[in-house]
Design a protein around this motif. Structure first.
Motif, PDB file in Angstrom:
ATOM      1  N   ASP A  73       7.755 -34.235 -26.393  1.00 43.23           N
ATOM      2  CA  ASP A  73       8.168 -33.251 -25.509  1.00 43.23           C
ATOM      3  C   ASP A  73       7.270 -31.962 -25.247  1.00 43.23           C
ATOM      4  O   ASP A  73       7.269 -31.434 -24.282  1.00 43.23           O
ATOM      5  CB  ASP A  73       9.634 -32.979 -25.653  1.00 43.23           C
ATOM      6  CG  ASP A  73      10.614 -34.212 -25.694  1.00 43.23           C
ATOM      7  OD1 ASP A  73      10.039 -35.208 -24.938  1.00 43.23           O
ATOM      8  OD2 ASP A  73      11.506 -34.140 -26.401  1.00 43.23           O
ATOM      9  N   THR A  74       6.779 -31.714 -26.422  1.00 37.08           N
ATOM     10  CA  THR A  74       5.869 -30.168 -26.269  1.00 37.08           C
ATOM     11  C   THR A  74       4.867 -30.683 -26.986  1.00 37.08           C
ATOM     12  O   THR A  74       4.675 -31.192 -28.181  1.00 37.08           O
ATOM     13  CB  THR A  74       6.737 -29.025 -26.888  1.00 37.08           C
ATOM     14  OG1 THR A  74       5.878 -28.089 -26.765  1.00 37.08           O
ATOM     15  CG2 THR A  74       7.253 -29.426 -28.219  1.00 37.08           C
ATOM     16  N   VAL A  75       3.504 -30.122 -26.826  1.00 36.26           N
ATOM     17  CA  VAL A  75       2.240 -29.982 -27.673  1.00 36.26           C
ATOM     18  C   VAL A  75       1.972 -28.755 -28.297  1.00 36.26           C
ATOM     19  O   VAL A  75       1.136 -28.635 -28.884  1.00 36.26           O
ATOM     20  CB  VAL A  75       1.326 -30.579 -26.850  1.00 36.26           C
ATOM     21  CG1 VAL A  75       1.453 -31.751 -26.032  1.00 36.26           C
ATOM     22  CG2 VAL A  75       1.142 -29.343 -25.397  1.00 36.26           C
ATOM     23  N   GLY A  76       3.300 -27.776 -28.462  1.00 32.11           N
ATOM     24  CA  GLY A  76       3.043 -26.719 -29.252  1.00 32.11           C
ATOM     25  C   GLY A  76       2.710 -27.137 -30.590  1.00 32.11           C
ATOM     26  O   GLY A  76       3.056 -27.992 -31.360  1.00 32.11           O
ATOM     27  N   ARG A  77       2.179 -26.153 -31.480  1.00 34.09           N
ATOM     28  CA  ARG A  77       1.689 -26.324 -32.788  1.00 34.09           C
ATOM     29  C   ARG A  77       0.778 -27.651 -32.816  1.00 34.09           C
ATOM     30  O   ARG A  77       1.180 -28.444 -34.033  1.00 34.09           O
ATOM     31  CB  ARG A  77       3.097 -26.303 -33.768  1.00 34.09           C
ATOM     32  CG  ARG A  77       3.475 -24.786 -33.657  1.00 34.09           C
ATOM     33  CD  ARG A  77       4.782 -24.900 -34.648  1.00 34.09           C
ATOM     34  NE  ARG A  77       5.208 -23.789 -34.795  1.00 34.09           N
ATOM     35  CZ  ARG A  77       6.337 -23.338 -35.648  1.00 34.09           C
ATOM     36  NH1 ARG A  77       6.765 -24.048 -36.418  1.00 34.09           N
ATOM     37  NH2 ARG A  77       7.004 -22.059 -35.736  1.00 34.09           N
ATOM     38  N   ASP A  78       0.056 -27.836 -32.165  1.00 35.84           N
ATOM     39  CA  ASP A  78      -0.758 -29.160 -32.277  1.00 35.84           C
ATOM     40  C   ASP A  78      -1.474 -29.160 -33.504  1.00 35.84           C
ATOM     41  O   ASP A  78      -2.035 -28.129 -34.015  1.00 35.84           O
ATOM     42  CB  ASP A  78      -1.579 -29.587 -30.926  1.00 35.84           C
ATOM     43  CG  ASP A  78      -1.536 -30.911 -30.621  1.00 35.84           C
ATOM     44  OD1 ASP A  78      -1.571 -31.835 -31.265  1.00 35.84           O
ATOM     45  OD2 ASP A  78      -2.194 -31.094 -29.571  1.00 35.84           O
ATOM     46  N   GLU A  79      -2.377 -30.362 -33.833  1.00 34.15           N
ATOM     47  CA  GLU A  79      -2.673 -30.432 -34.913  1.00 34.15           C
ATOM     48  C   GLU A  79      -4.075 -31.666 -34.741  1.00 34.15           C
ATOM     49  O   GLU A  79      -3.803 -32.350 -34.121  1.00 34.15           O
ATOM     50  CB  GLU A  79      -1.955 -30.646 -36.406  1.00 34.15           C
ATOM     51  CG  GLU A  79      -1.426 -32.185 -36.138  1.00 34.15           C
ATOM     52  CD  GLU A  79      -0.091 -32.304 -37.193  1.00 34.15           C
ATOM     53  OE1 GLU A  79      -0.223 -31.280 -38.014  1.00 34.15           O
ATOM     54  OE2 GLU A  79       0.427 -33.205 -37.218  1.00 34.15           O
ATOM     55  N   SER A  80      -5.028 -31.528 -35.703  1.00 33.03           N
ATOM     56  CA  SER A  80      -5.882 -32.650 -35.741  1.00 33.03           C
ATOM     57  C   SER A  80      -5.467 -33.611 -36.636  1.00 33.03           C
ATOM     58  O   SER A  80      -4.678 -33.395 -37.509  1.00 33.03           O
ATOM     59  CB  SER A  80      -7.363 -31.878 -36.162  1.00 33.03           C
ATOM     60  OG  SER A  80      -7.268 -31.254 -37.211  1.00 33.03           O
ATOM     61  N   ARG A  81      -5.932 -34.708 -36.461  1.00 28.73           N
ATOM     62  CA  ARG A  81      -5.585 -35.894 -37.246  1.00 28.73           C
ATOM     63  C   ARG A  81      -6.483 -37.149 -37.038  1.00 28.73           C
ATOM     64  O   ARG A  81      -7.207 -37.181 -36.044  1.00 28.73           O
ATOM     65  CB  ARG A  81      -4.196 -36.719 -36.647  1.00 28.73           C
ATOM     66  CG  ARG A  81      -2.920 -35.834 -37.228  1.00 28.73           C
ATOM     67  CD  ARG A  81      -1.629 -36.615 -36.692  1.00 28.73           C
ATOM     68  NE  ARG A  81      -0.332 -35.882 -37.176  1.00 28.73           N
ATOM     69  CZ  ARG A  81       0.296 -36.031 -38.209  1.00 28.73           C
ATOM     70  NH1 ARG A  81      -0.043 -37.160 -38.763  1.00 28.73           N
ATOM     71  NH2 ARG A  81       1.278 -35.413 -38.438  1.00 28.73           N
ATOM     72  N   ILE A  82      -6.692 -38.000 -38.025  1.00 20.81           N
ATOM     73  CA  ILE A  82      -7.578 -39.204 -38.038  1.00 20.81           C
ATOM     74  C   ILE A  82      -6.558 -40.333 -37.144  1.00 20.81           C
ATOM     75  O   ILE A  82      -5.477 -40.300 -37.363  1.00 20.81           O
ATOM     76  CB  ILE A  82      -7.907 -39.384 -39.422  1.00 20.81           C
ATOM     77  CG1 ILE A  82      -8.737 -38.582 -40.135  1.00 20.81           C
ATOM     78  CG2 ILE A  82      -8.386 -41.048 -39.489  1.00 20.81           C
ATOM     79  CD1 ILE A  82      -8.878 -38.949 -41.393  1.00 20.81           C
ATOM     80  N   VAL A  83      -7.446 -40.921 -36.181  1.00 21.93           N
ATOM     81  CA  VAL A  83      -6.628 -41.739 -35.412  1.00 21.93           C
ATOM     82  C   VAL A  83      -7.096 -43.058 -35.877  1.00 21.93           C
ATOM     83  O   VAL A  83      -8.216 -43.629 -35.743  1.00 21.93           O
ATOM     84  CB  VAL A  83      -6.950 -41.751 -34.035  1.00 21.93           C
ATOM     85  CG1 VAL A  83      -6.318 -42.589 -33.301  1.00 21.93           C
ATOM     86  CG2 VAL A  83      -6.375 -40.231 -33.658  1.00 21.93           C
ATOM     87  N   ILE A  84      -6.002 -44.065 -36.351  1.00 20.58           N
ATOM     88  CA  ILE A  84      -6.352 -45.509 -36.769  1.00 20.58           C
ATOM     89  C   ILE A  84      -5.875 -46.453 -35.659  1.00 20.58           C
ATOM     90  O   ILE A  84      -4.907 -46.511 -35.236  1.00 20.58           O
ATOM     91  CB  ILE A  84      -5.477 -45.836 -37.866  1.00 20.58           C
ATOM     92  CG1 ILE A  84      -5.470 -44.710 -39.360  1.00 20.58           C
ATOM     93  CG2 ILE A  84      -5.703 -47.236 -38.601  1.00 20.58           C
ATOM     94  CD1 ILE A  84      -4.930 -44.519 -40.225  1.00 20.58           C
TER      95      ILE A  84
END
Length: 238
Positions: A73-84
């Motif tokens: 719903d919101t992309v606030g406080r987004d973060e990086s992640r490894i995508v599998i």
């Protein structure tokens, strides 16, 4: 359709409506850089003896996920992640998991692009004529020949019906959920790994880091039937 005109029954043909259902079009790959191109993700994976070429990196995971499928719903406080990535047997991209790189209360986020597809990693790489190992996580599965991983407790393995399946759960005899799952496998007569007392590590990745030959361990500790029940009762008391 039948109608009455001046006492005469008239029958007319009504063409049935046609529905044009378009088959969903699935992607073959992710529009993301490989995890090997990001120093933090690369270091994280290589420290665990994982191949960074097998995974991807999203600098803004929520924003990127929403570009694939409206999820947050919101992309606030987004973060990086490894995508599998998760693929089906035809190599179509059906979903993905985002693995947190640092301390996080939500280590994994699973997103399915095809809601009807099973939440399973590795379906596109197995030979169903050979024993198929079903492990608890994608990272662990990369160390096990001919294996798939459940990406959530609701992973449905009915797509492997007809294969010789070996269930591999974490080595946690104090974890009630894992104990119950193994108990159910044993009761159904399924093949399951019962870890020997000499192994203290909790999961396959840790076992590999500790220097264990994981395929030798698995092949030497696969049980079913009465033998599985005896080994299981000993294991859960450790």
């Amino acid at each position: 359709m039948k109608s009455l005109k001046k006492g005469i029954l008239v029958e007319t043909l009504v063409e049935e409506p046609k529905f044009d259902f378009k088959k969903p079009v699935f992607k073959k790959s992710l529009d993301l850089p490989k995890a090997s191109t990001n120093p933090v993700a690369k270091e994280y994976l290589e420290k665990r003896k994982l191949d960074p070429e097998k995974f991807y990196f999203a600098n803004k995971f929520k924003e990127w996920t929403n570009s694939q499928k409206e999820t947050f719903d919101t992309v606030g406080r987004d973060e990086s992640r490894i995508v599998i990535p998760m693929y089906d047997k035809s190599n179509n991209l059906i979903g993905f998991q985002g693995r947190a790189l640092g301390p996080n209360s939500v280590k994994y986020i699973t997103v399915m692009l095809d809601e009807e597809a099973p939440k399973i990693y590795g379906l596109n790489e197995i030979n169903e004529q050979l024993p198929v190992y079903v492990v608890e996580g994608p990272f662990d599965s990369t160390f096990v020949n001919n294996s798939v991983a459940l990406c959530g407790s609701d992973g449905d393995i009915r797509c492997l019906e007809g294969s010789s399946i070996v269930f591999v759960y974490d080595n946690e005899p104090r974890n009630r959920e894992i104990v119950n799952r193994i108990d159910k496998c044993v009761s159904r007569g399924e093949k399951v790994i019962i870890w020997p007392s000499g192994i203290v590590e909790k999961d396959i990745n840790d076992m590999v880091l500790a220097g264990h030959d994981i395929m030798n361990v698995l092949e030497s500790n696969t049980y079913s039937g009465l033998e599985a029940k005896i080994k299981f009762n000993i294991w859960k008391k450790i």
